[in-house]
Design a protein around this motif. Sequence first.
Motif, PDB file in Angstrom:
ATOM      1  N   GLU A  14       0.799  -1.222   0.000  1.00 21.83           N
ATOM      2  CA  GLU A  14       0.000   0.000   0.000  1.00 21.83           C
ATOM      3  C   GLU A  14       0.835   1.277   0.000  1.00 21.83           C
ATOM      4  O   GLU A  14       0.356   2.317  -0.457  1.00 21.83           O
ATOM      5  N   ASP A  36      -1.379   4.808  -4.207  1.00 16.94           N
ATOM      6  CA  ASP A  36      -2.468   5.253  -5.070  1.00 16.94           C
ATOM      7  C   ASP A  36      -2.778   6.723  -4.786  1.00 16.94           C
ATOM      8  O   ASP A  36      -3.144   7.072  -3.654  1.00 16.94           O
ATOM      9  N   SER A  49      -8.663  12.829  -6.932  1.00 19.72           N
ATOM     10  CA  SER A  49      -7.229  12.956  -6.661  1.00 19.72           C
ATOM     11  C   SER A  49      -6.852  14.396  -6.311  1.00 19.72           C
ATOM     12  O   SER A  49      -5.673  14.712  -6.211  1.00 19.72           O
TER      13      SER A  49
END
Length: 323
Positions: A14, A36, A49
Motif C-alpha cells: 500500500e 495510489d 485525486s
Amino acid sequence: MNEGTSVLLGLEDEFTVLQLERIDADTVRVVIEVIDPEGACPECGVLTSRIKERPLVRVKDLPASGQRTDLWWLKRRLVCREPACGTATFTQQSRAVPARSRLTTRLREKIGSAIASGNRAVSEVASEYQVAWSTAHRALIALANQWLPEPEPTRVLGIDETRARSVRWVLEEAGWTRSNPWMTSFVNADPTLPGHLLGLTPGRSGACVIDWLALQTPAFRAGIDLVVIDPSAPYAGGIRTALPDARIAVDKWHLVALANLMVTQVRQRITRQLHGRRGTATDKVWASRQLLLTGNCTAAAAPPPTKSGPAGNCCSPATSTSP
C-alpha cells in the motif's frame, strides 16, 4: 526512494517510502505515503485525486531490522468532486493503519500475541512497545475475539460484574483518561449444564449488555429464556432492550441482603426518633439487633443476647454492626 526499501519494511502493498534517515544508533525515521494518488469518498464513493492538504501523522510500528522505527505517514486530504455530497474533504485510509488509529495493524497483533501466548502482564508488554496500558489491553481483546469460539447457546444467561483492579488514570496521546476497572461477565447459568464463562466486556452498564448481546447471533439471543442478575437497574434496562421476551431473575442472597439492610435502616431511624441519639449497648434494640436479621430455623437455638449482642449465624446473609 528505492522500491527495495518499501519491501524491506514490509510496506510495498500500500505504501512507498519517501524518506529514510537515521536519528540515533537505534532509531531510524521513515516517511511513507499511499501509492495510489486517488481515493474514494466514504460518503458517495466518487474517486478524486484533488488534494487540499498533506498532514504528517506519526504512527507506531514494529521495529525493522532490529532498529526502532519512527514512522510518519504523509497523508492526502482529498476534496470530494461531487457537489451534492455532504463530505467536503476526507483523508485516505489504509488496511495497515485503521481509521483513527495511531498503531499499525501488525503492531496491534504483535502486542496481543505477546500478552496471550507469553503469559505476560499487560503492563510489561505495553512498556516494551512503548504504548499505553489501555492500548495494549484493547489489542489483547481484539485478538482474543478472533481466537475464542462463538459462545454456545444457553437457556439461562447469568450476568455479573467483576472489579479487575483499582481505578487509575492513564496518559494517552489525547490526554489523561480514566481507566474503567470493572468488567461484565456473561456465563452459562443453566442448572442442567456445567456453568462456564461465555464472554467478557469492559464496564458495568446497560450499554455493555446491549453491545455484547448485539455481537451474538439471532439464534443465541432467541434461545435465552431467563437472565439471572443481581439487583442492578442498568443491567435490567439493558436486558429489557436487547431481550424483550426474556424473564429476569434475582438471586435469593441479594434479595435477603436488601431486606436485611432495610430492616437495619428502619431500626436505626426509630432509635434516633425515640432516643434522639444512636443506639448503645444498654439499649435492648441494640442488644437484639442480630435477632431481627435471623431466620426462624435458628432463632430458637440462638444464644441469649449479651452486652455486646448475640453472635451471628449462617442464616444471616447480611448483618449490620453499626448502631
